[in-house]
Design a protein around this motif. Structure first.
Motif, short mmCIF file in Angstrom:
data_model
loop_
_atom_site.label_atom_id
_atom_site.label_comp_id
_atom_site.label_asym_id
_atom_site.label_seq_id
_atom_site.Cartn_x
_atom_site.Cartn_y
_atom_site.Cartn_z
N UNK A 224 0.94 -1.03 0.00
CA UNK A 224 0.21 -0.31 -0.04
C UNK A 224 0.58 1.06 0.11
N UNK A 225 0.05 2.35 -0.85
CA UNK A 225 1.32 3.04 -0.79
C UNK A 225 0.85 4.72 -1.66
N UNK A 226 0.78 5.96 -0.50
CA UNK A 226 -0.14 6.89 -1.26
C UNK A 226 0.92 8.04 -0.57
N UNK A 227 0.67 8.39 -1.13
CA UNK A 227 1.21 10.05 -1.22
C UNK A 227 0.40 11.62 -1.25
N UNK A 228 0.15 12.06 -0.38
CA UNK A 228 -1.02 13.44 0.04
C UNK A 228 -0.28 14.34 -0.29
N UNK A 229 -1.33 15.65 0.13
CA UNK A 229 -0.52 16.77 1.15
C UNK A 229 -0.87 16.41 2.91
N UNK A 236 1.78 -1.99 4.50
CA UNK A 236 1.45 -3.79 3.11
C UNK A 236 0.09 -3.83 4.20
N UNK A 237 -1.14 -4.86 3.96
CA UNK A 237 -2.13 -5.44 3.77
C UNK A 237 -2.02 -7.21 3.54
N UNK A 238 -2.71 -7.45 4.34
CA UNK A 238 -2.70 -9.04 4.00
C UNK A 238 -3.61 -9.34 2.87
N UNK A 239 -3.28 -10.62 2.34
CA UNK A 239 -4.94 -11.25 1.41
C UNK A 239 -6.11 -11.27 2.55
N UNK A 240 -6.70 -10.99 1.85
CA UNK A 240 -8.02 -11.82 2.45
C UNK A 240 -8.25 -13.50 2.59
#
Length: 618
Positions: A224-229, A236-240
């Motif tokens: 998981x990766x997200x870059x915002x203001x 990381x997240x696990x598979x369901x």
């Protein structure tokens, strides 16, 4: 009348503060390791004896302390992290209050050895119950080594409330894992009673997760990766399909500090909506980078709670980022319009001259209206010699229809004589009882006043639960030896839990022995658990036990019996024979509480003849 309000001595004030800061050995471990990280160490060793009750030693290669700093660090509210009140809104370090070392020194015997890089000799300071016993120059490695001995030696009430060594060790491992996850670039080791529990070289985050939780987690992680203001989110997240029954593998870090936040946890769960099985929780290790001026971490002494200026925006970012990652890595269903192009890669190219056009063979002498054909032959078939013949028709073809002419055997009429009374309802004897299974989920049986419906899974859980509880009390579990003993490797926390439960697990019929680091060998399982994999049943047993302990707050044996009963019971959708249904009913009504399931709901519901007549008369 004289004045009655007095200023408490520092030693007493420190013991009072220690009650909030140091609640158990794990609290001291957390504070000492965080101080080592703040000192700039890239190698940290943790050494324990008796789960930290006898010894907690943290050795680091950080900046070290001068002679004055070594003495000052044990004073209340003495810290190198902040200078003024405004610094509270720009905190990047783990500690900042200056209470931890003073609190630890008030309730333990502490020895500190430290040396700075530029000094030739270090300092050895001994302090006990807030009183400095000695401070001398000594030879020491660069960095600091702090030994905390006999925790709570002068507060026996608090020491008596400590749990067993395996329980306290699990709490220490939990704190150690959180710090190690937050700092994957640092080399960590953990030794307990002379055995190495963890050896974690510096690495990236994914490798650190695998080293801590197990090699099988390599295929479970989704980045998981997200870059915002507002924030920068990664992790990381696990598979369901690998979701678990407990929340143990859920980690949120804000500016590398582990936090607990039910609101942000809900954002992750909403991203997994409709992907998770019921009552399960996903794995996640998520890091949030945010401007320290927009948060307040000075909320709780343990510093695991944070207040945000804009919680709703952070919630929305986390939810959308996790959901997009699950879709990007094909965890959620999606349409792939480019998939057809991949078919052409399956065709092996051949030279044009080797391509042969297909041919059609037929019999020019075949006449479908020819009545001379023998009735026992069908359409002609070409044999290997090129001649045609007809396929033979079996001579007893007409017997194929005899099955359809047979009458379907129907159930005999139910009888209501010779019945026995159980809970004011009368049940037929097994020899005369007529049973029906509905949708492979419920068992229907006639009683004198009408009929009853039994939830087959809940009934079997109740039977096994009372049986296992009796076995735990009498140590009478029967073991079925495995033909080939299986080795099971667990993570460190589950291994410590298993060691704590081992006497009771053996009383249930498990034949288990320790076999090296975090590994056990299963040589036998309870006779009630046929056709069950050893690894699966052990993992589910421990998972269910932790879930019962955290939610229901049950006693240890009760939690163990519930967990094993739920895992071993016949599941919904299982087809049962008449003999199996009869046996289930007999065993159910031999229980002390046959009507109540383990979750408190009903096992049996009844319908009277009057109720049926009223329904049909409407």
């Amino acid at each position: 009348m004289s004045d009655i309000i007095q200023l408490l001595p520092d030693s007493v004030a420190n013991q009072i503060a220690a009650g909030e800061v140091v609640q158990r050995p794990a609290s001291a471990v957390k504070e000492l390791i965080e101080n080592a990280i703040d000192a700039g160490a890239d190698k940290i060793q943790l050494i324990l004896k008796d789960a930290g009750k006898s010894l907690i030693q943290v050795i680091d290669n950080g900046c070290g302390m001068s002679l004055t700093d070594a003495r000052m660090c044990f004073e209340r509210h003495a810290t190198s992290k902040i200078r003024k009140a405004e610094d509270l809104f720009a905190i990047r370090t783990m500690g900042f209050r200056g209470e931890a070392m003073a609190s630890i020194a008030a309730i333990a015997q502490v020895e500190l050895k430290t040396r700075r890089h530029e000094d030739e000799l270090g300092t050895c300071l001994t302090i006990e119950g807030s009183e400095v016993l000695s401070q001398v120059a000594c030879s020491a490695n660069t960095g600091s080594s702090i030994s905390v001995k006999n925790l709570f030696y002068n507060t026996p009430a608090r020491r008596n409330f400590l749990k067993s060594n395996p329980v306290e060790m699990r709490h220490i491992i939990d704190e150690f894992q959180r710090v190690a996850l937050a700092n994957p670039q640092i080399f960590f080791t953990l030794h307990h009673d002379g055995q190495e529990v963890y050896h974690l070289p510096g690495s990236n985050l994914k490798q650190r997760i695998i080293h801590l939780l197990g090699n099988n987690y390599n295929e479970r992680l989704v980045p998981v990766e997200e870059d915002t203001m507002v924030i920068k989110l990664q992790g990381f997240v696990g598979k369901p399909e690998y979701a678990r029954k407990t929340r143990g593998e859920q980690f949120f870090f804000v500016n590398n500090r582990f936090i607990r936040d039910a609101y942000l946890n809900h954002a992750v769960l909403m991203a997994f909506k409709e992907l998770l099985p019921e009552d399960t929780f996903p794995l996640y290790v998520l890091f949030i980078e945010i401007d320290p001026a927009k948060i307040d971490i000075n909320v709780h002494p343990t510093k695991t709670e944070i207040k945000y200026q804009d919680e709703q925006t952070i919630y929305a970012i986390i939810r959308s980022a996790v959901k997009r990652s699950l879709g990007r890595y094909n965890i959620t269903p999606s349409l792939d319009f480019d998939q057809e192009n991949s078919i052409e890669h399956l065709v092996t190219p051949k030279p044009f001259e080797e391509i042969v056009a297909p041919t059609i063979s037929f019999n020019p002498d075949f006449n479908p209206f020819n009545n001379d054909r023998a009735p026992q032959y069908d359409a002609p078939i070409r044999n290997s010699s090129g001649n045609y013949r007809s396929a033979p028709i079996p001579s007893n073809w007409d017997t194929l229809y005899e099955i359809s002419k047979k009458e379907v055997t129907v159930q005999h009429q139910m009888h209501d004589e010779k019945s026995i009374e159980v809970d004011d309802q009368e049940i037929n004897k097994p020899s005369e009882r007529q049973l029906f299974q509905i949708q492979n989920r419920f068992i229907l049986s006639q009683i004198k006043s009408g009929f009853m419906v039994i939830n087959q899974q809940a009934a079997h859980e109740r039977i096994l639960y009372e049986r296992f509880l009796q076995q735990l009390q009498n140590h009478s579990g029967v073991s079925q030896q495995s033909l080939f003993p299986q080795s099971v490797t667990l993570n460190s926390s589950d291994f410590e839990l298993l060691k704590e439960l081992l006497p009771d697990i053996r009383a249930l019929g498990f034949d288990i022995r320790e076999f090296g680091k975090n590994t056990v060998v299963v040589e036998g399982i309870p006779a009630d658990l046929n056709n069950t994999a050893e690894t699966e049943i052990l993992e589910h047993l421990l998972e269910g036990f932790k879930n019962n302990q955290s939610i229901l707050k049950l006693d240890k044996r009760d939690s163990l019996a519930r967990s094993l009963a739920r895992n071993a019971a016949t599941k919904m959708g299982t087809r049962m024979s008449l003999e199996e249904m009869n046996l289930l009913i007999d065993q159910l009504f031999a229980c002390q509480m046959p009507n109540v399931a383990l979750n408190g709901k009903l096992v049996i519901t009844t319908f009277t003849l009057t109720e049926l007549l009223e329904r049909f008369e409407k």
